[in-house]
Design a protein around this motif. Structure first.
Motif, PDB file in Angstrom:
ATOM      1  N   VAL A   1       0.849  -1.185   0.000  1.00  0.00           N
ATOM      2  CA  VAL A   1       0.000   0.000   0.000  1.00  0.00           C
ATOM      3  C   VAL A   1       0.884   1.233   0.000  1.00  0.00           C
ATOM      4  O   VAL A   1       1.745   1.392   0.880  1.00  0.00           O
ATOM      5  CB  VAL A   1      -0.936   0.021   1.230  1.00  0.00           C
ATOM      6  CG1 VAL A   1      -1.807   1.278   1.224  1.00  0.00           C
ATOM      7  CG2 VAL A   1      -1.800  -1.236   1.270  1.00  0.00           C
ATOM      8  N   VAL A   2       0.679   2.105  -0.988  1.00  0.00           N
ATOM      9  CA  VAL A   2       1.421   3.361  -1.063  1.00  0.00           C
ATOM     10  C   VAL A   2       0.406   4.482  -0.848  1.00  0.00           C
ATOM     11  O   VAL A   2      -0.399   4.796  -1.730  1.00  0.00           O
ATOM     12  CB  VAL A   2       2.147   3.523  -2.410  1.00  0.00           C
ATOM     13  CG1 VAL A   2       2.969   4.813  -2.403  1.00  0.00           C
ATOM     14  CG2 VAL A   2       3.053   2.320  -2.670  1.00  0.00           C
ATOM     15  N   ASP A   3       0.453   5.065   0.342  1.00  0.00           N
ATOM     16  CA  ASP A   3      -0.546   6.032   0.791  1.00  0.00           C
ATOM     17  C   ASP A   3      -0.132   7.436   0.364  1.00  0.00           C
ATOM     18  O   ASP A   3       0.891   7.964   0.817  1.00  0.00           O
ATOM     19  CB  ASP A   3      -0.672   5.933   2.319  1.00  0.00           C
ATOM     20  CG  ASP A   3      -1.830   6.754   2.871  1.00  0.00           C
ATOM     21  OD1 ASP A   3      -2.446   7.513   2.096  1.00  0.00           O
ATOM     22  OD2 ASP A   3      -2.101   6.638   4.084  1.00  0.00           O
ATOM     23  N   ASP A   4      -0.957   8.057  -0.481  1.00  0.00           N
ATOM     24  CA  ASP A   4      -0.665   9.415  -0.966  1.00  0.00           C
ATOM     25  C   ASP A   4      -1.460  10.466  -0.200  1.00  0.00           C
ATOM     26  O   ASP A   4      -1.529  11.618  -0.607  1.00  0.00           O
ATOM     27  CB  ASP A   4      -0.991   9.508  -2.464  1.00  0.00           C
ATOM     28  CG  ASP A   4      -0.138  10.546  -3.187  1.00  0.00           C
ATOM     29  OD1 ASP A   4       1.017  10.770  -2.776  1.00  0.00           O
ATOM     30  OD2 ASP A   4      -0.625  11.126  -4.172  1.00  0.00           O
ATOM     31  N   GLY A   5      -2.079  10.060   0.915  1.00  0.00           N
ATOM     32  CA  GLY A   5      -2.881  10.979   1.707  1.00  0.00           C
ATOM     33  C   GLY A   5      -2.288  11.222   3.082  1.00  0.00           C
ATOM     34  O   GLY A   5      -1.145  10.841   3.370  1.00  0.00           O
ATOM     35  N   LYS A   6      -3.084  11.852   3.952  1.00  0.00           N
ATOM     36  CA  LYS A   6      -2.622  12.217   5.297  1.00  0.00           C
ATOM     37  C   LYS A   6      -3.655  11.874   6.364  1.00  0.00           C
ATOM     38  O   LYS A   6      -3.632  12.444   7.459  1.00  0.00           O
ATOM     39  CB  LYS A   6      -2.322  13.725   5.352  1.00  0.00           C
ATOM     40  CG  LYS A   6      -1.208  14.189   4.413  1.00  0.00           C
ATOM     41  CD  LYS A   6       0.136  13.581   4.792  1.00  0.00           C
ATOM     42  CE  LYS A   6       1.242  14.077   3.853  1.00  0.00           C
ATOM     43  NZ  LYS A   6       2.541  13.410   4.140  1.00  0.00           N
TER      44      LYS A   6
ATOM     45  N   ARG B   1       5.263  13.546   0.566  1.00  0.00           N
ATOM     46  CA  ARG B   1       4.452  14.609  -0.033  1.00  0.00           C
ATOM     47  C   ARG B   1       3.523  13.978  -1.055  1.00  0.00           C
ATOM     48  O   ARG B   1       3.788  12.899  -1.577  1.00  0.00           O
ATOM     49  CB  ARG B   1       5.327  15.674  -0.703  1.00  0.00           C
ATOM     50  CG  ARG B   1       6.212  15.144  -1.806  1.00  0.00           C
ATOM     51  CD  ARG B   1       7.118  16.227  -2.364  1.00  0.00           C
ATOM     52  NE  ARG B   1       7.976  15.726  -3.428  1.00  0.00           N
ATOM     53  CZ  ARG B   1       7.618  15.647  -4.711  1.00  0.00           C
ATOM     54  NH1 ARG B   1       6.404  16.043  -5.080  1.00  0.00           N
ATOM     55  NH2 ARG B   1       8.445  15.174  -5.623  1.00  0.00           N
ATOM     56  N   ASN B   2       2.424  14.650  -1.334  1.00  0.00           N
ATOM     57  CA  ASN B   2       1.438  14.120  -2.272  1.00  0.00           C
ATOM     58  C   ASN B   2       2.024  14.064  -3.681  1.00  0.00           C
ATOM     59  O   ASN B   2       2.504  15.068  -4.210  1.00  0.00           O
ATOM     60  CB  ASN B   2       0.184  15.001  -2.250  1.00  0.00           C
ATOM     61  CG  ASN B   2      -0.866  14.509  -3.217  1.00  0.00           C
ATOM     62  OD1 ASN B   2      -0.921  14.957  -4.350  1.00  0.00           O
ATOM     63  ND2 ASN B   2      -1.693  13.588  -2.769  1.00  0.00           N
ATOM     64  N   LEU B   3       1.997  12.884  -4.289  1.00  0.00           N
ATOM     65  CA  LEU B   3       2.555  12.705  -5.624  1.00  0.00           C
ATOM     66  C   LEU B   3       1.520  12.901  -6.725  1.00  0.00           C
ATOM     67  O   LEU B   3       1.873  13.168  -7.863  1.00  0.00           O
ATOM     68  CB  LEU B   3       3.162  11.306  -5.756  1.00  0.00           C
ATOM     69  CG  LEU B   3       4.330  10.961  -4.836  1.00  0.00           C
ATOM     70  CD1 LEU B   3       4.801   9.523  -5.103  1.00  0.00           C
ATOM     71  CD2 LEU B   3       5.479  11.940  -5.029  1.00  0.00           C
ATOM     72  N   GLY B   4       0.239  12.726  -6.403  1.00  0.00           N
ATOM     73  CA  GLY B   4      -0.790  12.733  -7.431  1.00  0.00           C
ATOM     74  C   GLY B   4      -0.959  11.333  -8.002  1.00  0.00           C
ATOM     75  O   GLY B   4      -0.099  10.459  -7.840  1.00  0.00           O
ATOM     76  N   ILE B   5      -2.066  11.121  -8.681  1.00  0.00           N
ATOM     77  CA  ILE B   5      -2.447   9.779  -9.078  1.00  0.00           C
ATOM     78  C   ILE B   5      -1.428   9.091  -9.985  1.00  0.00           C
ATOM     79  O   ILE B   5      -1.033   7.944  -9.740  1.00  0.00           O
ATOM     80  CB  ILE B   5      -3.856   9.784  -9.729  1.00  0.00           C
ATOM     81  CG1 ILE B   5      -4.307   8.361 -10.052  1.00  0.00           C
ATOM     82  CG2 ILE B   5      -3.901  10.690 -10.954  1.00  0.00           C
ATOM     83  CD1 ILE B   5      -5.764   8.285 -10.470  1.00  0.00           C
TER      84      ILE B   5
END
Length: 311
Positions: free
Chosen positions: A51-56, A79-83
């Protein structure tokens, strides 16, 4: 589109090995947890979930730690990478010969890994394996849409209960006319995808771009008739939000025009013509007009897209 039936009995050789299940997450925590539980419930236990979490969202790392399963790996981006960049990161982290990119709001049926293991064993030289899919709504109930029905009836091969192997220009033309594949349900051959990965300039049509490039390079698609996946379609998705405003179609115009020119150079005129027409997506734009009537700018964009083919 050439379809070659394959024997129902799979080769006993285990070519799938450990299936890498990559889950790029951003959004609803409860839906993501349901997706993870669907992995834990697999009848075939030879899988690894990353799981690679791009949220907080709070509490998510702690929830994963509480699972106590060494097959589950969790990391949160600094940091947020975007989809698309998060998709690319997931591809880079794949270690096994085959992987799937599970949507964080979708569900595996308990026999998903078992079913896909049989498909890979039966046709080991393909790069894309599409299982049977059940579409569900926000609440997990069976659902359908006009777009799903059109693709099922006009573009998708009929389910005869036997595996099909598809390839070449007929397949490219078919998918460019109406993409009936369900991206999060697909099992991919890792070496084929790692050589291309996802385009950073695309956000909602990057899956089709990857698939067309694989087909152009001579790769095969296997259609597995057994239903093994539940795809959640709801208004909160990125593609739905961008479609409602017309943003999705601006990207589509760019992509279809570009791929049409590329396929002309490749010597696939029928596929190039299908890309220029992209009838299914233009019809989809028309179906969104009633919901956009209060936004004149969105109406203009949708009409412009629906009535104009790519050059």
């Amino acid at each position: 589109m050439t379809a070659v039936p394959n024997p129902d009995r799979a080769d006993t050789t285990d070519r799938l090995g450990t299936l890498d299940i990559m889950l790029p997450h951003y959004g609803d925590t409860a839906l993501m947890q349901a997706a993870v539980r669907s992995v834990l419930d697999q009848t075939d236990k030879d899988w690894r979930l990353t799981v690679v979490d791009d949220g907080k969202e709070e509490g998510v790392p702690e929830w994963f730690a509480s699972l106590g399963d060494t097959r589950v790996r969790y990391q949160r981006n600094e940091r947020n990478l975007g989809i698309t960049r998060n998709f690319r990161k997931c591809v880079d982290l794949v270690e096994s010969p085959y992987f799937t990119m599970l949507g964080s709001d979708d569900l595996l049926l308990p026999t998903y890994v078992e079913t896909m293991r049989a498909a890979v064993a039966a046709v080991p030289d393909a790069a894309i394996y599409q299982p049977g899919v059940e579409v569900i709504d926000e609440h997990g109930n069976p659902s359908t849409s006009l777009g799903d029905e059109v693709k099922k009836r006009l573009y998708a091969p009929k389910n005869t209960g036997r595996r099909l192997v598809l390839s070449g220009e007929p397949l490219a033309a078919n998918l460019l006319g109406g993409n009936w594949l369900y991206f999060p349900s697909i099992v991919w051959r890792a070496d084929a995808v790692k050589g291309i990965s996802f385009r950073e300039d695309l956000s909602v049509i990057q899956d089709l771009a990857l698939i067309i490039e694989l087909i152009k390079r001579g790769e095969k698609l296997v259609v597995e008739p057994v239903t093994a996946f539940r795809y959640r379609r709801h208004s909160g998705s990125l593609s739905s939000a961008e479609a409602a405003t017309g943003g999705r179609f601006a990207e589509a115009i760019q992509f279809f025009g570009e791929v049409a020119r590329d396929l002309d150079r490749h010597g696939w005129p029928k596929a190039a013509r299908a890309a220029r027409l992209h009838l299914s997506m233009r019809l989809h734009a028309l179906t969104l007009l009633p919901g956009a009537l209060r936004r004149p700018a969105a109406v203009r964009r949708l009409l412009a897209y629906a009535l104009t083919s790519s050059r």
